[in-house]
Design a protein around this motif. Structure first.
Motif, PDB file in Angstrom:
ATOM      1  N   ASP A 101      10.367 -16.452  25.817  1.00 23.59           N
ATOM      2  CA  ASP A 101      11.358 -16.858  24.817  1.00 23.59           C
ATOM      3  C   ASP A 101      11.015 -18.232  24.239  1.00 23.59           C
ATOM      4  O   ASP A 101      11.894 -18.980  23.821  1.00 23.59           O
ATOM      5  N   ALA A 102       9.731 -18.560  24.235  1.00 27.22           N
ATOM      6  CA  ALA A 102       9.287 -19.856  23.708  1.00 27.22           C
ATOM      7  C   ALA A 102       8.000 -19.740  22.897  1.00 27.22           C
ATOM      8  O   ALA A 102       7.364 -20.746  22.608  1.00 27.22           O
ATOM      9  N   GLY A 103       7.613 -18.527  22.546  1.00 23.49           N
ATOM     10  CA  GLY A 103       6.428 -18.339  21.719  1.00 23.49           C
ATOM     11  C   GLY A 103       5.115 -18.525  22.446  1.00 23.49           C
ATOM     12  O   GLY A 103       4.077 -18.708  21.799  1.00 23.49           O
ATOM     13  N   ALA A 104       5.120 -18.469  23.781  1.00 20.48           N
ATOM     14  CA  ALA A 104       3.906 -18.762  24.528  1.00 20.48           C
ATOM     15  C   ALA A 104       3.214 -17.536  25.108  1.00 20.48           C
ATOM     16  O   ALA A 104       2.039 -17.606  25.458  1.00 20.48           O
ATOM     17  N   CYS A 105       3.927 -16.388  25.225  1.00 25.38           N
ATOM     18  CA  CYS A 105       3.329 -15.248  25.930  1.00 25.38           C
ATOM     19  C   CYS A 105       2.957 -14.087  25.009  1.00 25.38           C
ATOM     20  O   CYS A 105       2.114 -13.269  25.370  1.00 25.38           O
ATOM     21  N   GLY A 106       3.585 -13.981  23.846  1.00 26.61           N
ATOM     22  CA  GLY A 106       3.241 -12.920  22.907  1.00 26.61           C
ATOM     23  C   GLY A 106       3.865 -11.572  23.183  1.00 26.61           C
ATOM     24  O   GLY A 106       3.587 -10.605  22.465  1.00 26.61           O
ATOM     25  N   ALA A 107       4.717 -11.469  24.207  1.00 27.95           N
ATOM     26  CA  ALA A 107       5.318 -10.169  24.535  1.00 27.95           C
ATOM     27  C   ALA A 107       6.243  -9.663  23.439  1.00 27.95           C
ATOM     28  O   ALA A 107       6.550  -8.471  23.385  1.00 27.95           O
ATOM     29  N   CYS A 108       6.703 -10.551  22.559  1.00 28.57           N
ATOM     30  CA  CYS A 108       7.638 -10.164  21.500  1.00 28.57           C
ATOM     31  C   CYS A 108       6.960  -9.996  20.148  1.00 28.57           C
ATOM     32  O   CYS A 108       7.642  -9.936  19.112  1.00 28.57           O
ATOM     33  N   THR A 109       5.634  -9.907  20.125  1.00 31.06           N
ATOM     34  CA  THR A 109       4.904  -9.853  18.851  1.00 31.06           C
ATOM     35  C   THR A 109       5.313  -8.649  18.009  1.00 31.06           C
ATOM     36  O   THR A 109       5.371  -7.518  18.489  1.00 31.06           O
ATOM     37  N   CYS A 142       1.395  -3.247  34.645  1.00 29.98           N
ATOM     38  CA  CYS A 142       2.867  -3.220  34.687  1.00 29.98           C
ATOM     39  C   CYS A 142       3.446  -2.786  33.347  1.00 29.98           C
ATOM     40  O   CYS A 142       4.544  -2.240  33.286  1.00 29.98           O
ATOM     41  N   GLY A 143       2.724  -3.036  32.254  1.00 28.91           N
ATOM     42  CA  GLY A 143       3.159  -2.574  30.937  1.00 28.91           C
ATOM     43  C   GLY A 143       4.100  -3.494  30.188  1.00 28.91           C
ATOM     44  O   GLY A 143       4.444  -3.210  29.043  1.00 28.91           O
ATOM     45  N   TYR A 144       4.524  -4.598  30.818  1.00 28.74           N
ATOM     46  CA  TYR A 144       5.517  -5.456  30.146  1.00 28.74           C
ATOM     47  C   TYR A 144       4.944  -6.098  28.886  1.00 28.74           C
ATOM     48  O   TYR A 144       5.625  -6.197  27.865  1.00 28.74           O
ATOM     49  N   CYS A 145       3.700  -6.521  28.938  1.00 31.71           N
ATOM     50  CA  CYS A 145       3.097  -7.164  27.763  1.00 31.71           C
ATOM     51  C   CYS A 145       2.523  -6.168  26.783  1.00 31.71           C
ATOM     52  O   CYS A 145       2.131  -6.540  25.662  1.00 31.71           O
ATOM     53  N   THR A 146       2.435  -4.894  27.166  1.00 34.00           N
ATOM     54  CA  THR A 146       1.707  -3.897  26.381  1.00 34.00           C
ATOM     55  C   THR A 146       2.213  -3.740  24.947  1.00 34.00           C
ATOM     56  O   THR A 146       1.399  -3.683  24.012  1.00 34.00           O
ATOM     57  N   PRO A 147       3.533  -3.658  24.690  1.00 33.55           N
ATOM     58  CA  PRO A 147       3.970  -3.532  23.294  1.00 33.55           C
ATOM     59  C   PRO A 147       3.479  -4.687  22.413  1.00 33.55           C
ATOM     60  O   PRO A 147       2.994  -4.463  21.291  1.00 33.55           O
ATOM     61  N   GLY A 148       3.592  -5.907  22.932  1.00 35.32           N
ATOM     62  CA  GLY A 148       3.108  -7.051  22.163  1.00 35.32           C
ATOM     63  C   GLY A 148       1.606  -7.033  21.996  1.00 35.32           C
ATOM     64  O   GLY A 148       1.074  -7.394  20.936  1.00 35.32           O
ATOM     65  N   GLN A 149       0.892  -6.628  23.046  1.00 35.55           N
ATOM     66  CA  GLN A 149      -0.567  -6.534  22.960  1.00 35.55           C
ATOM     67  C   GLN A 149      -0.985  -5.528  21.891  1.00 35.55           C
ATOM     68  O   GLN A 149      -1.894  -5.783  21.091  1.00 35.55           O
ATOM     69  N   ILE A 150      -0.327  -4.370  21.863  1.00 36.03           N
ATOM     70  CA  ILE A 150      -0.688  -3.326  20.897  1.00 36.03           C
ATOM     71  C   ILE A 150      -0.395  -3.783  19.472  1.00 36.03           C
ATOM     72  O   ILE A 150      -1.235  -3.640  18.572  1.00 36.03           O
ATOM     73  N   VAL A 151       0.795  -4.339  19.253  1.00 35.26           N
ATOM     74  CA  VAL A 151       1.136  -4.794  17.904  1.00 35.26           C
ATOM     75  C   VAL A 151       0.195  -5.913  17.467  1.00 35.26           C
ATOM     76  O   VAL A 151      -0.278  -5.941  16.326  1.00 35.26           O
ATOM     77  N   SER A 152      -0.110  -6.831  18.373  1.00 33.55           N
ATOM     78  CA  SER A 152      -1.039  -7.905  18.039  1.00 33.55           C
ATOM     79  C   SER A 152      -2.426  -7.344  17.764  1.00 33.55           C
ATOM     80  O   SER A 152      -3.134  -7.818  16.851  1.00 33.55           O
ATOM     81  N   GLY A 153      -2.830  -6.326  18.540  1.00 28.40           N
ATOM     82  CA  GLY A 153      -4.128  -5.700  18.296  1.00 28.40           C
ATOM     83  C   GLY A 153      -4.194  -5.024  16.944  1.00 28.40           C
ATOM     84  O   GLY A 153      -5.222  -5.089  16.252  1.00 28.40           O
ATOM     85  N   VAL A 154      -3.091  -4.386  16.530  1.00 33.60           N
ATOM     86  CA  VAL A 154      -3.045  -3.775  15.191  1.00 33.60           C
ATOM     87  C   VAL A 154      -3.215  -4.848  14.121  1.00 33.60           C
ATOM     88  O   VAL A 154      -3.967  -4.676  13.151  1.00 33.60           O
ATOM     89  N   GLY A 155      -2.545  -5.980  14.303  1.00 32.69           N
ATOM     90  CA  GLY A 155      -2.700  -7.073  13.361  1.00 32.69           C
ATOM     91  C   GLY A 155      -4.103  -7.632  13.361  1.00 32.69           C
ATOM     92  O   GLY A 155      -4.656  -7.968  12.305  1.00 32.69           O
ATOM     93  N   CYS A 156      -4.683  -7.736  14.543  1.00 25.49           N
ATOM     94  CA  CYS A 156      -6.048  -8.236  14.664  1.00 25.49           C
ATOM     95  C   CYS A 156      -7.033  -7.347  13.900  1.00 25.49           C
ATOM     96  O   CYS A 156      -7.948  -7.839  13.224  1.00 25.49           O
ATOM     97  N   SER A 203      -5.768 -14.235  21.808  1.00 26.72           N
ATOM     98  CA  SER A 203      -5.509 -15.192  22.884  1.00 26.72           C
ATOM     99  C   SER A 203      -4.038 -15.585  22.994  1.00 26.72           C
ATOM    100  O   SER A 203      -3.626 -16.135  24.022  1.00 26.72           O
ATOM    101  N   GLY A 204      -3.243 -15.318  21.979  1.00 27.97           N
ATOM    102  CA  GLY A 204      -1.820 -15.641  22.050  1.00 27.97           C
ATOM    103  C   GLY A 204      -0.998 -14.641  22.837  1.00 27.97           C
ATOM    104  O   GLY A 204       0.196 -14.847  23.042  1.00 27.97           O
ATOM    105  N   ASN A 205      -1.658 -13.569  23.292  1.00 28.88           N
ATOM    106  CA  ASN A 205      -0.964 -12.542  24.072  1.00 28.88           C
ATOM    107  C   ASN A 205      -1.466 -12.584  25.506  1.00 28.88           C
ATOM    108  O   ASN A 205      -2.631 -12.309  25.777  1.00 28.88           O
ATOM    109  N   LEU A 206      -0.560 -12.920  26.421  1.00 27.88           N
ATOM    110  CA  LEU A 206      -0.926 -13.063  27.820  1.00 27.88           C
ATOM    111  C   LEU A 206      -0.662 -11.771  28.604  1.00 27.88           C
ATOM    112  O   LEU A 206       0.336 -11.100  28.369  1.00 27.88           O
ATOM    113  N   CYS A 207      -1.584 -11.463  29.497  1.00 31.89           N
ATOM    114  CA  CYS A 207      -1.418 -10.322  30.400  1.00 31.89           C
ATOM    115  C   CYS A 207      -1.446 -10.860  31.819  1.00 31.89           C
ATOM    116  O   CYS A 207      -2.502 -11.284  32.310  1.00 31.89           O
ATOM    117  N   ARG A 208      -0.314 -10.854  32.480  1.00 30.86           N
ATOM    118  CA  ARG A 208      -0.249 -11.407  33.833  1.00 30.86           C
ATOM    119  C   ARG A 208      -0.981 -10.531  34.848  1.00 30.86           C
ATOM    120  O   ARG A 208      -1.283 -10.969  35.948  1.00 30.86           O
TER     121      ARG A 208
END
Length: 215
Positions: free
Chosen positions: A103-111, A161-175, A192-197
């Motif tokens: 919730d601070a723009g650091a992990c990319g899960a909400c992309t 775990c899949g928690y970051c996956t939606p943001g990763q996919i959307v960011s990948g589409v943009g990439c 790099s703005g999308n973190l995968c724990r």
């Protein structure tokens, strides 16, 4: 031979109503405790007694009427001006694909994509998106036909775990749309703005390469 004590004249203490006598440690602690208890009790009681009147007197938060297109559907909503795009999606439109991570723009899960560009939904005020087109992970598939990058994530097993996956996919589409897929190193840089724990970065890069037609 002992000397006799010299008698001393008694010292008269003026009878002044405002004269101050230094308190002892015990009286200081007792009085401080009493005052603190009274303040706390007064605060609690005051809050209980004035809560309704305060609530009635408090001005309501400013709101705005907003029209935005999300995943091809036009929505008109009235929201608090402080509402983030992420909360608009999750709390008002029931689109929970974009995750609230830091919730601070650091992990990319909400992309999400706003007018085709990647954006952190948690840092974006909803009221600034009048007339905009927003795409979330729910809007990538065409019916039952997955987006090529969604399929690539399955093929490459690019999640745990899949928690970051939606943001990763959307960011990948943009990439891919931004044409930043000439090499694995370039993909890593622009993702790099999308973190995968869970540390699935190697497979995520492979999935983006597959969807971009490099594999």
């Amino acid at each position: 031979m002992p000397t006799e004590p010299v008698p001393q004249e008694p010292v008269a203490i003026p009878d002044e109503p405002h004269s101050r006598i230094a308190p002892t440690r015990r009286t200081f602690i007792a009085s401080g405790t009493a005052v603190g208890t009274a303040v706390v009790a007064g605060t609690v009681l005051g809050t209980d007694l004035l809560s309704e009147s305060d609530a009635a007197a408090a001005p309501s938060a400013p709101t705005s009427r907003l029209t935005v297109t999300v995943n091809g559907t036009r929505h008109t909503v009235t929201v608090d001006n402080r509402t983030s795009l992420l909360d608009l999606l999750r709390e008002h439109l029931d689109l929970t694909g974009a995750k609230k991570g830091c919730d601070a723009g650091a992990c990319g899960a909400c992309t999400v994509l706003v007018d085709g560009h990647r954006q952190n939904a948690c840092l974006t005020l909803a009221v600034r998106l009048e007339g905009a087109e927003v795409t979330t992970v729910e809007g990538l598939a065409d019916g039952d036909h997955l987006h090529p990058l969604q399929q690539a994530f399955i093929d490459e097993d690019a999640f745990q775990c899949g928690y970051c996956t939606p943001g990763q996919i959307v960011s990948g589409v943009g990439c891919i749309k931004e044409d930043h897929t000439d090499s694995p190193e370039e993909i890593r840089e622009w993702m790099s703005g999308n973190l995968c724990r869970c540390g699935c970065y190697v497979k995520i890069v492979r999935a983006v390469e597959q969807a971009a037609g490099r594999k």
